[in-house]
Design a protein around this motif. Sequence first.
Motif, PDB file in Angstrom:
ATOM      1  N   GLY A 193     -46.950 -17.890  32.689  1.00 18.74           N
ATOM      2  CA  GLY A 193     -48.525 -18.210  32.055  1.00 18.74           C
ATOM      3  C   GLY A 193     -48.362 -17.258  30.775  1.00 18.74           C
ATOM      4  O   GLY A 193     -47.323 -17.223  30.022  1.00 18.74           O
ATOM      5  N   GLY A 194     -49.570 -16.511  30.423  1.00 17.33           N
ATOM      6  CA  GLY A 194     -49.670 -15.513  29.511  1.00 17.33           C
ATOM      7  C   GLY A 194     -50.378 -16.311  28.304  1.00 17.33           C
ATOM      8  O   GLY A 194     -51.063 -17.264  28.461  1.00 17.33           O
TER       9      GLY A 194
ATOM     10  N   PHE B 298     -57.093  -8.802  27.327  1.00 16.96           N
ATOM     11  CA  PHE B 298     -56.032  -9.175  28.190  1.00 16.96           C
ATOM     12  C   PHE B 298     -55.043  -8.157  28.331  1.00 16.96           C
ATOM     13  O   PHE B 298     -54.702  -7.178  27.277  1.00 16.96           O
ATOM     14  CB  PHE B 298     -55.201 -10.462  27.474  1.00 16.96           C
ATOM     15  CG  PHE B 298     -56.327 -11.509  27.068  1.00 16.96           C
ATOM     16  CD1 PHE B 298     -56.914 -12.279  27.925  1.00 16.96           C
ATOM     17  CD2 PHE B 298     -56.853 -11.618  25.577  1.00 16.96           C
ATOM     18  CE1 PHE B 298     -57.683 -13.302  27.325  1.00 16.96           C
ATOM     19  CE2 PHE B 298     -57.416 -12.631  25.174  1.00 16.96           C
ATOM     20  CZ  PHE B 298     -58.237 -13.479  26.143  1.00 16.96           C
ATOM     21  N   MET B 299     -54.203  -8.139  29.366  1.00 12.85           N
ATOM     22  CA  MET B 299     -53.047  -7.572  29.619  1.00 12.85           C
ATOM     23  C   MET B 299     -52.098  -8.498  29.655  1.00 12.85           C
ATOM     24  O   MET B 299     -51.899  -9.260  30.624  1.00 12.85           O
ATOM     25  CB  MET B 299     -53.247  -6.786  31.115  1.00 12.85           C
ATOM     26  CG  MET B 299     -52.019  -5.868  31.226  1.00 12.85           C
ATOM     27  SD  MET B 299     -51.843  -4.405  30.103  1.00 12.85           S
ATOM     28  CE  MET B 299     -53.457  -3.592  30.385  1.00 12.85           C
TER      29      MET B 299
ATOM     30  N   GLY C 157     -53.862 -12.337  38.496  1.00 10.65           N
ATOM     31  CA  GLY C 157     -54.039 -10.930  38.340  1.00 10.65           C
ATOM     32  C   GLY C 157     -55.086 -10.816  37.184  1.00 10.65           C
ATOM     33  O   GLY C 157     -55.261 -11.519  36.452  1.00 10.65           O
ATOM     34  N   CYS C 158     -55.733  -9.478  37.429  1.00  9.19           N
ATOM     35  CA  CYS C 158     -56.941  -9.104  36.478  1.00  9.19           C
ATOM     36  C   CYS C 158     -56.926  -7.618  36.535  1.00  9.19           C
ATOM     37  O   CYS C 158     -56.690  -7.047  37.414  1.00  9.19           O
ATOM     38  CB  CYS C 158     -58.133  -9.734  36.611  1.00  9.19           C
ATOM     39  SG  CYS C 158     -59.033  -9.401  38.213  1.00  9.19           S
TER      40      CYS C 158
ATOM     41  N   GLY D 223     -45.842  -5.539  35.816  1.00  9.37           N
ATOM     42  CA  GLY D 223     -45.760  -6.308  37.111  1.00  9.37           C
ATOM     43  C   GLY D 223     -47.246  -7.130  37.146  1.00  9.37           C
ATOM     44  O   GLY D 223     -47.229  -7.773  38.236  1.00  9.37           O
ATOM     45  N   LEU D 224     -48.241  -6.941  36.379  1.00 10.26           N
ATOM     46  CA  LEU D 224     -49.437  -7.439  36.526  1.00 10.26           C
ATOM     47  C   LEU D 224     -50.159  -7.696  35.085  1.00 10.26           C
ATOM     48  O   LEU D 224     -50.195  -6.769  34.192  1.00 10.26           O
ATOM     49  CB  LEU D 224     -50.513  -6.575  37.338  1.00 10.26           C
ATOM     50  CG  LEU D 224     -51.776  -7.525  37.545  1.00 10.26           C
ATOM     51  CD1 LEU D 224     -52.139  -6.930  38.909  1.00 10.26           C
ATOM     52  CD2 LEU D 224     -52.809  -7.096  36.601  1.00 10.26           C
ATOM     53  N   ASP D 225     -50.117  -9.061  34.769  1.00 13.85           N
ATOM     54  CA  ASP D 225     -50.676  -9.516  33.430  1.00 13.85           C
ATOM     55  C   ASP D 225     -51.833 -10.111  33.852  1.00 13.85           C
ATOM     56  O   ASP D 225     -52.135 -10.755  34.999  1.00 13.85           O
ATOM     57  CB  ASP D 225     -49.795 -10.327  32.633  1.00 13.85           C
ATOM     58  CG  ASP D 225     -48.541  -9.536  31.899  1.00 13.85           C
ATOM     59  OD1 ASP D 225     -48.504  -8.517  32.042  1.00 13.85           O
ATOM     60  OD2 ASP D 225     -47.377 -10.343  31.870  1.00 13.85           O
ATOM     61  N   GLY D 226     -53.048 -10.480  33.021  1.00 14.53           N
ATOM     62  CA  GLY D 226     -54.210 -11.357  33.042  1.00 14.53           C
ATOM     63  C   GLY D 226     -55.184 -10.894  32.162  1.00 14.53           C
ATOM     64  O   GLY D 226     -54.968 -10.057  31.429  1.00 14.53           O
TER      65      GLY D 226
END
Length: 327
Positions: A6-7, A49-50, A281-282, A300-303
């Motif tokens: 994703g991303g 966003f991260m 993730g958020c 380890g966490l994007d969102g």
Amino acid sequence: MTAVAGGLMSVAEVTALIGTGELLALAADRAVLTRLPRGNWIAGSTPYFMAEQGGCQDRERVFVQRFGDLQGHIRRYQPETLPEVLEEAPEHGLSVLILPAGSAILEAFAREAPLYPEMYLKPLVGWVAGIAIDDVGSDTAVVVDGRDGCVAVNEAVVLHLQLPAQLVANVHAINLFEPGDGPEIRFPRTGFEVSDCLVDGQPANFAHYLIEQAGAGSLPLVADYCGAMINVSVQAVEANGVRFYAPVFEGVGYRLARPVQDYPVEFLAAMPPRTGPVVFGCNCILNYLNCGLEGRRTEGLDGPITFGEVGYQLMNQTAVMVTLDGI
């Protein structure tokens, strides 16, 4: 489950992906979301966003959370029907919920979600949509139902996903804040706005108390809710009162949190062990702003960077993630 990436994506890339019929959870600036074609997606507004390059603000691209070949269905809820959300969820699945900031449905969820039928028996995660900080007062947070393009300011959208028998969704809430050594604070009533409080048993005005504590307004209140440390974040300190992003509860003892020294480093240390992929993730806008996450990664966490997080109930200044693990 087939692993997918994703991303952040361009509108053209997301348009092509929507055309495949895949179930998606999207996040973008409100103006961008209204340009997307109809399809099997839900979305909320945020320009933060991260992502792979770290924390960022982007008003042109869309953050895409993909669920591969998982099957499911989309529902839209009003304040009076939202308590049915988990009764309508699959018996073995995962539900992703998006609510708009500043709405009556968010307030109702914050107050009542712990009492919903089947709460804590089925995995429920999600986030609160928001707007750019510079647009406060001139714009409104929205959620979007991609099936018909409905843009709503007082409804919730939910993606109910069915999981194969060999996988289970594990919900992780990463909260780096702990109660500090300061006095215990109690409030006389449950609500999103307060004036009076008890500080170590002594009557006080909470706004005046925060003003006297230099920098305290950037720290959440932390309380033990049945064994889990839950944050309540300050939205605004006004002349005689304080507004929160989530309600404080009567009869609960709170303390101001200890400051976090280096968020990305401490976040990595707090990440849960996992064997399966992260599918959701958020992270909170207050972590992004107050902990200097622009250009820095939470490994380890994007969102989406959000205005409240859902890990069964409403949370503040946390990160929420879901891993799909084998049984």
